[in-house]
Enzyme design. Structure first.
Site, PDB file in Angstrom:
ATOM      1  N   GLU A 145       5.186  29.930 -24.627  1.00  0.00           N
ATOM      2  CA  GLU A 145       4.407  28.687 -24.681  1.00  0.00           C
ATOM      3  C   GLU A 145       3.853  28.271 -23.328  1.00  0.00           C
ATOM      4  O   GLU A 145       3.196  27.249 -23.210  1.00  0.00           O
ATOM      5  CB  GLU A 145       5.247  27.547 -25.287  1.00  0.00           C
ATOM      6  CG  GLU A 145       6.468  27.168 -24.475  1.00  0.00           C
ATOM      7  CD  GLU A 145       7.726  27.954 -24.801  1.00  0.00           C
ATOM      8  OE1 GLU A 145       8.809  27.360 -24.693  1.00  0.00           O
ATOM      9  OE2 GLU A 145       7.655  29.145 -25.138  1.00  0.00           O
ATOM     10  N   LEU A 202       3.999  27.115 -19.225  1.00  0.00           N
ATOM     11  CA  LEU A 202       4.741  26.073 -18.488  1.00  0.00           C
ATOM     12  C   LEU A 202       4.424  24.701 -19.079  1.00  0.00           C
ATOM     13  O   LEU A 202       3.732  23.889 -18.474  1.00  0.00           O
ATOM     14  CB  LEU A 202       4.395  26.120 -17.000  1.00  0.00           C
ATOM     15  CG  LEU A 202       5.190  27.109 -16.175  1.00  0.00           C
ATOM     16  CD1 LEU A 202       4.669  27.164 -14.743  1.00  0.00           C
ATOM     17  CD2 LEU A 202       6.666  26.777 -16.168  1.00  0.00           C
ATOM     18  N   HIS A 203       4.913  24.480 -20.277  1.00  0.00           N
ATOM     19  CA  HIS A 203       4.702  23.217 -20.979  1.00  0.00           C
ATOM     20  C   HIS A 203       6.042  22.683 -21.430  1.00  0.00           C
ATOM     21  O   HIS A 203       6.967  23.450 -21.703  1.00  0.00           O
ATOM     22  CB  HIS A 203       3.790  23.419 -22.195  1.00  0.00           C
ATOM     23  CG  HIS A 203       2.442  23.946 -21.821  1.00  0.00           C
ATOM     24  ND1 HIS A 203       1.481  23.157 -21.236  1.00  0.00           N
ATOM     25  CD2 HIS A 203       1.908  25.175 -21.891  1.00  0.00           C
ATOM     26  CE1 HIS A 203       0.411  23.898 -20.983  1.00  0.00           C
ATOM     27  NE2 HIS A 203       0.650  25.131 -21.371  1.00  0.00           N
ATOM     28  N   ALA A 204       6.166  21.379 -21.529  1.00  0.00           N
ATOM     29  CA  ALA A 204       7.340  20.681 -22.044  1.00  0.00           C
ATOM     30  C   ALA A 204       8.654  21.245 -21.516  1.00  0.00           C
ATOM     31  O   ALA A 204       8.950  21.119 -20.337  1.00  0.00           O
ATOM     32  CB  ALA A 204       7.306  20.660 -23.566  1.00  0.00           C
ATOM     33  N   PRO A 212       9.927  24.411 -20.903  1.00  0.00           N
ATOM     34  CA  PRO A 212       9.894  25.346 -19.775  1.00  0.00           C
ATOM     35  C   PRO A 212       9.496  24.680 -18.460  1.00  0.00           C
ATOM     36  O   PRO A 212      10.049  25.001 -17.409  1.00  0.00           O
ATOM     37  CB  PRO A 212       8.868  26.394 -20.196  1.00  0.00           C
ATOM     38  CG  PRO A 212       8.891  26.363 -21.687  1.00  0.00           C
ATOM     39  CD  PRO A 212       9.115  24.913 -22.022  1.00  0.00           C
TER      40      PRO A 212
END
Length: 93
Positions: free
Chosen positions: A12, A14-16, A18
């Site tokens: 996914e 580098l979002h939320a 991670p």
């Protein structure tokens, strides 16, 4: 300046979650680190908003950099975290 180029290992990007894992890990190193997309402007790796603002996707190359003492070890650990999509900062590389 020490630098590591790695591909984002989290599907996914580098979002939320991670990004949160990465920011906590960058802060835990105790070394000022910047992160950038390849060819982009570096931002503070310890800033959640800055990291989210990069919009780094899974598989995309990022650049980690620091010129502080202890930078090589810190960058090696962060590079492993990002490239392997780990859940926490590795103790060693």
């Amino acid at each position: 300046m020490a630098e590591r180029r790695v591909n984002v290992g989290w599907a996914e990007g580098l979002h939320a979650r991670p990004a949160s894992i990465f920011v906590r890990a960058a802060t835990a190193t105790g070394v000022p680190v910047t992160i950038a997309k390849a060819g982009g402007n570096p931002v503070n790796a310890a800033s959640m908003l800055a990291v989210l603002g990069l919009g780094a996707q899974g598989g995309e190359e990022i650049v980690l950099a620091s010129d502080a003492e202890g930078a090589d070890a810190a960058l090696d650990r962060l590079a492993k975290l990002v490239s392997e999509g780990l859940e926490e900062l590795p103790e060693t590389v």
